[in-house]
Design an enzyme around this catalytic site. Structure first.
Site, mmCIF file in Angstrom:
data_model
loop_
_atom_site.group_PDB
_atom_site.id
_atom_site.type_symbol
_atom_site.label_atom_id
_atom_site.label_comp_id
_atom_site.label_asym_id
_atom_site.label_seq_id
_atom_site.Cartn_x
_atom_site.Cartn_y
_atom_site.Cartn_z
ATOM 1 N N TYR A 1 -5.395 -0.408 -5.343
ATOM 2 C CA TYR A 1 -4.484 0.478 -6.071
ATOM 3 C C TYR A 1 -3.987 -0.190 -7.355
ATOM 4 O O TYR A 1 -3.814 0.468 -8.384
ATOM 5 C CB TYR A 1 -3.296 0.870 -5.184
ATOM 6 C CG TYR A 1 -3.651 1.850 -4.104
ATOM 7 C CD1 TYR A 1 -3.490 3.219 -4.290
ATOM 8 C CD2 TYR A 1 -4.155 1.413 -2.883
ATOM 9 C CE1 TYR A 1 -3.829 4.126 -3.300
ATOM 10 C CE2 TYR A 1 -4.499 2.305 -1.883
ATOM 11 C CZ TYR A 1 -4.340 3.666 -2.096
ATOM 12 O OH TYR A 1 -4.684 4.565 -1.117
ATOM 13 N N CYS B 1 -5.634 8.955 4.086
ATOM 14 C CA CYS B 1 -4.752 7.842 3.731
ATOM 15 C C CYS B 1 -5.099 6.580 4.521
ATOM 16 O O CYS B 1 -5.110 6.611 5.761
ATOM 17 C CB CYS B 1 -3.303 8.244 4.006
ATOM 18 S SG CYS B 1 -2.123 6.878 3.855
#
Length: 311
Positions: A172, A45
């Site tokens: 994203y 992450c």
């Protein structure tokens, strides 16, 4: 709101539910005490990666213990390879629900658990690294850098805002867009900012000259994942990171600092994105490339100062 909620085909990231603050004096109920708090991260992450970099740069490894989840996540959320020895949890979701039984969002990393109250203090990833530097200042290693100096905070915040919107979260927005317009909008903004950063780094070793700051910490995790994941998996393929000479050299320069390079796990990064995100990669096949030499000479020591950071 979930992390995949869309607005007109545009990706919308969920709001952070837990926003408690650890302070040096304990105002608000959470005093900075070594060993009291547990940082939960995934090596895959980018938001969690920031916290590992800062923890290492500041020498807070003993003050802030860390637990790492498995990179492969399913509908139950992040899983611990073995039950967490402190909390006993098998899934991160157990800690979220222990803190708020009515919680309905995604179970995200990084997050900070208080072993005294038995609840999550925060999953507010933009605030965690700042809090580590401020609240735990007394526990930092001698000579640790001031990543968020008072005289630069306004400028750092301004640059971080742009980088978050168009780069960190921008990849994203491109990868999860469900309309052509939303995708084009995100990709154009992403590469416009990368172009600006490329120009900025032509005369500066780091984003603010010859000193590392919070801005470098926030940009690096996206750059580390760019060619490995975002270029192909998220369709951010106008240019590679390696096609930006200054950014690519800058990323390798940071990678050479142990706090950055030794917290970068390309295997876990690639397995997480390609195996977990089956809506984008239904087969779950993990590509072998790209083959990049992150240890190649970067030559950045000739730009804007020596920048000696060994942590």
């Amino acid at each position: 709101m979930t992390a995949r909620e869309l607005d007109g085909g545009r990706f919308v990231r969920q709001a952070n539910r837990f926003t408690g603050t650890i302070t040096a004096d304990g105002e608000g109920g959470y005093p900075a005490e070594p060993g009291r708090y547990r940082l939960f991260v995934s090596l895959a992450c980018p938001w969690a990666h920031r916290t590992l970099i800062v923890r290492r740069l500041l020498g807070l490894e003993e003050a802030i213990p860390v637990a790492v989840v498995d990179p492969i996540r399913d509908e139950r959320g992040w899983r611990f390879p073995e039950p967490d020895p402190v909390t006993g949890a098998t899934f991160l979701s157990e800690l979220y629900l222990a803190s708020d039984p009515g919680y309905e969002g995604r179970y995200t990393v990084p997050c900070v658990w208080d072993t005294v109250t038995g609840r999550l203090v925060t999953n507010d990833f933009p605030a965690i690294t700042i809090m580590m530097g401020d609240a735990f200042a007394a526990f930092r290693s001698p000579g640790a850098p001031d990543l968020y100096p008072a005289e630069l905070r306004e400028e750092i915040d301004e640059l971080n805002g742009l980088v978050y919107t168009t780069v960190n979260n921008g990849v994203y927005k491109a990868g999860f867009a469900t309309s052509q317009d939303a995708y084009e909008e995100a990709v154009e903004a992403l590469f416009a900012t990368l172009g600006r950063l490329e120009e900025r780094l032509a005369s500066r070793r780091y984003l603010f000259g010859d000193r590392l700051t919070e801005a470098d910490v926030r940009l690096y995790p996206t750059l580390a994942r760019f060619d490995a994941v975002y270029h192909g998996h998220f369709k951010c393929n106008l240019r590679r990171l390696a096609d930006h000479p200054n950014l690519w050299g800058y990323a390798r320069d940071l990678y050479a600092i142990p706090a950055f390079g030794e917290t970068t796990d390309f295997d876990q990064i690639k397995r997480h994105y390609y195996v977990t995100q089956r809506d984008i990669n239904p087969s779950g096949v993990v590509p072998r490339g790209p083959l990049l030499d992150w240890t190649a000479p970067h030559g950045r020591n000739r730009v804007g100062g020596s920048g000696d950071h060994r942590s």
